[in-house]
Design an enzyme around this catalytic site. Structure first.
Site, short mmCIF file in Angstrom:
data_model
loop_
_atom_site.label_atom_id
_atom_site.label_comp_id
_atom_site.label_asym_id
_atom_site.label_seq_id
_atom_site.Cartn_x
_atom_site.Cartn_y
_atom_site.Cartn_z
N GLU A 20 -5.05 -5.08 10.56
CA GLU A 20 -4.23 -3.97 10.74
C GLU A 20 -4.31 -3.22 12.11
OE1 GLU A 20 -2.04 -2.76 6.84
OE2 GLU A 20 -3.64 -1.37 7.02
N GLU A 62 -6.50 4.36 8.25
CA GLU A 62 -6.30 5.97 7.86
C GLU A 62 -7.57 6.63 7.27
OE1 GLU A 62 -2.68 5.11 5.56
OE2 GLU A 62 -1.76 4.78 7.43
N LYS A 64 -0.05 4.24 -0.08
CA LYS A 64 -0.27 5.18 0.34
C LYS A 64 -0.37 6.70 -0.41
CE LYS A 64 -0.10 3.04 4.87
NZ LYS A 64 0.22 3.07 6.23
N SER A 74 3.81 -2.45 10.32
CA SER A 74 5.16 -2.52 10.62
C SER A 74 5.93 -3.89 9.89
CB SER A 74 5.79 -2.15 11.77
OG SER A 74 5.24 -0.96 11.93
N ASN A 117 1.05 -1.09 -0.29
CA ASN A 117 0.07 -0.10 -0.03
C ASN A 117 0.93 1.29 0.03
OD1 ASN A 117 -1.85 2.13 0.40
ND2 ASN A 117 -2.36 1.35 2.45
N GLY A 147 3.03 2.07 11.04
CA GLY A 147 3.89 3.14 10.66
C GLY A 147 4.56 3.33 12.16
N HIS A 174 -9.41 1.27 5.31
CA HIS A 174 -7.91 1.36 6.12
C HIS A 174 -8.23 2.12 7.22
CE1 HIS A 174 -3.97 2.38 6.38
NE2 HIS A 174 -3.69 1.26 5.84
#
Ligand code: 13P
Length: 254
Positions: free
Chosen positions: A168, A98, A12, A214, A10, A174, A96
């Site tokens: 996730e 985010e 992003k 990660s 991904n 991250g 996702h």
């Protein structure tokens, strides 16, 4: 029989068109011919069609980072399933963290997006995962159950072949803090059981559940050795062809 692994990058909000094409070509070079694994790349919308063209000859799935449920219309800022297919894509990431956390996407919205993807024969990569606060409050399973049930509402058993789940944990994205292989396996086993409860055991056995948060060349092998981890959804480490290449070429246990 273990499910076919899916190693997904991904990207992003990274990469200009030319950078994205170069990275896609470099990743394609790293892909050996495997029968037991698939590779998926999710560039930004602007690069979708050029990336798809750049790796046309390669066996790589090109994926959008989101999708609307309508074919066209007054939906400023959205991308339709037809546009994704037109650009050469065949999959979409949905839900996702985010999108959930920064842009306020709800389980109901995510359900509509997933249905949109499935109605147009796109593979839907449905992301779920708890925050640190939820984990510390002992609510991980409750949160996962709500996210899975609401996202899959109205999705028929026969459509599940086009759904891939991605666990996730938000606290691992991250941050460099990967869930331990035990924590990841525990969550994956829970999600698989949930799919069996909603549909049936057979469908749960066939559904792929990726881990994201990660994932790195240094931890991919132990994660992939877990019985219920069927692949990885990779952010940071997917932006470098060598590190993503090592992830794609994870070493099979046993
Ligand atoms: P990182 O691999 O950078 O933690 O990102 C994971 C992710 O969000 C993939 O969708």
């Amino acid at each position: 029989m273990k499910r076919k692994a899916m190693m997904a990058g991904n990207w992003k909000m990274h990469m200009t068109i030319s950078e994205a094409c170069k990275l896609a070509e470099d990743v394609a070079q790293q892909c050996k011919k495997y029968d037991d694994r698939e590779v998926l790349l999710a560039p930004a919308y602007t690069a979708l069609s050029d990336v798809a063209a750049a790796i046309r000859e390669d066996d790589i799935i090109v994926c959008s980072q989101n999708v609307c449920w309508e074919e066209k219309g007054a939906f400023t800022g959205e991308i339709s399933p037809v546009m994704i297919k037109d650009a050469g894509g065949s999959a979409a990431i949905i839900g996702h963290s985010e999108r959930r956390q920064i842009f306020g996407e709800s389980d109901q919205l995510i359900n509509r997006r997933l249905q949109g993807a499935l109605n147009f024969d796109l593979l839907g990569v449905l992301c779920i995962g708890e925050t640190l606060e939820e984990r510390e409050a002992g609510k991980t399973f409750e949160v996962l159950e709500t996210q899975v049930r609401e996202a899959l509402a109205g999705v028929e058993a026969g459509q599940m072949g086009n759904v891939v789940l991605a666990y996730e944990p938000v606290w691992a994205i991250g941050t460099g803090k990967t869930a331990s292989k035990e924590q990841a396996q525990e969550a994956h086993a829970f999600i698989r059981q949930l799919i069996a409860n909603i549909y049936e055991k057979n469908i749960a056995e066939q559904t792929r559940i990726l881990y994201g948060g990660s994932v790195k060349p240094t931890n991919v092998d132990e994660l992939m050795a877990q019985p219920d981890i069927d692949g990885a959804l990779v952010g940071g480490a997917a932006l470098d062809a060598d590190s993503f290449g090592r992830i794609i070429n994870f070493e099979q246990a046993g």
